[in-house]
Design an enzyme around this catalytic site. Structure first.
Site, PDB file in Angstrom:
ATOM      1  N   CYS A  75      -4.591  -1.991  -5.943  1.00 16.49           N
ATOM      2  CA  CYS A  75      -3.766  -1.358  -6.973  1.00 16.49           C
ATOM      3  C   CYS A  75      -4.294  -1.629  -8.385  1.00 16.49           C
ATOM      4  CB  CYS A  75      -2.310  -1.787  -6.818  1.00 16.49           C
ATOM      5  SG  CYS A  75      -1.144  -0.685  -7.660  1.00 16.49           S
TER       6      CYS A  75
ATOM      7  N   HIS B 242      -0.623  -2.162  -0.878  1.00 18.51           N
ATOM      8  CA  HIS B 242      -0.075  -3.519  -0.899  1.00 18.51           C
ATOM      9  C   HIS B 242       0.398  -3.864   0.515  1.00 18.51           C
ATOM     10  CE1 HIS B 242       0.114  -3.829  -5.307  1.00 18.51           C
ATOM     11  NE2 HIS B 242       0.581  -2.591  -5.330  1.00 18.51           N
TER      12      HIS B 242
END
Length: 244
Positions: A94, A193
């Site tokens: 991310c 994630h």
């Protein structure tokens, strides 16, 4: 055998427990009687010499934290680039993934990236949130479904880079994108994630194998591990979202 793992800014870049990826790397080495030493760089620390580093993790964080990290790492841009070009393994999740590009353009500010990858990110309207299922062609066909969770406002455009995986469910790099992330040499950038690696043991072993091969300059086949629980969880998530 031994691998040295470097965790960059666990105090700033640890959304959704991205640090769990470090624990997964370490345990899967220990279960095979391979030594693992983990070092961390935190706010205010100088970056250590990368010559003995085998795997680097950069997790995700908010824009403010990303800005601090990028300003710090710009002073070590050449060292990081040399590490990647020499085949060093890096997992960037991310925010860490976004920082590897040319820039991240916010609505009122632009964060200059490390320019290691020929990609860029622009903030979009709304956030892309939810579970993701990818198909990653570089993994064995029986284990090529990679699952995770995304939550990002940035839209990343990867140009001619090879994507990390094809999106079977979820968003990925941008609105209506067919792909997530980037894979370049032994660098993986992704929006997933979770943490990512405990849900995807084949991907974890892919990273470990590449790091061992680079360090010892030979092909190394990892001893098999009983991954029944992990595989069951992965299969459950895959079927849950692909059969809707």
């Amino acid at each position: 055998m031994k691998l040295n793992v470097l965790h960059l800014f666990p105090d700033l870049l640890d959304q959704y427990f991205d640090s769990g990826n470090i624990q997964c790397l370490k345990k899967r080495l220990e279960w095979r009687n391979i030594e693992c030493e983990v070092s961390c760089i935190r706010r205010g620390d100088p970056l250590i010499d990368l010559s003995d580093t085998d795997i680097i993790l950069m997790g995700g964080g908010a824009d403010k934290e990303q800005l601090y990290v990028c300003r710090h790492l710009l002073g070590y841009k050449n060292e990081l680039n040399e590490y990647i070009e020499s085949g060093g393994s890096l997992l960037a999740v991310c925010g860490g993934y976004q920082l590897l590009g040319k820039y991240y353009k916010l609505h009122d500010e632009t964060i200059n990236g490390l320019d290691i990858l020929d990609i860029y990110t622009e903030q979009g309207d709304g956030r892309l949130i939810g579970n993701v299922v990818l198909e990653c062609d570089f993994l064995d066909e029986d284990h090529n479904k990679v699952v995770g969770f995304e939550n990002h406002g940035g839209r990343t455009y990867i140009g001619d880079h090879t994507p990390f995986g094809k999106v079977l469910y979820g968003h990925g790099n941008a609105d209506n994108s067919q792909y997530d992330g980037v894979i370049y040499k032994n660098l993986i950038g992704t929006y997933l994630h979770g943490p990512l690696l405990p849900k995807n043991p084949a991907l974890c072993d892919f990273i470990l194998t590449n790091a061992l091969k680079r360090k010892y300059n030979k092909d190394i086949e990892l001893d098999p591990i009983d991954d029944e629980l992990e595989s069951t969880a992965n299969t459950y998530i895959t079927k849950r979202f692909l059969t809707r």
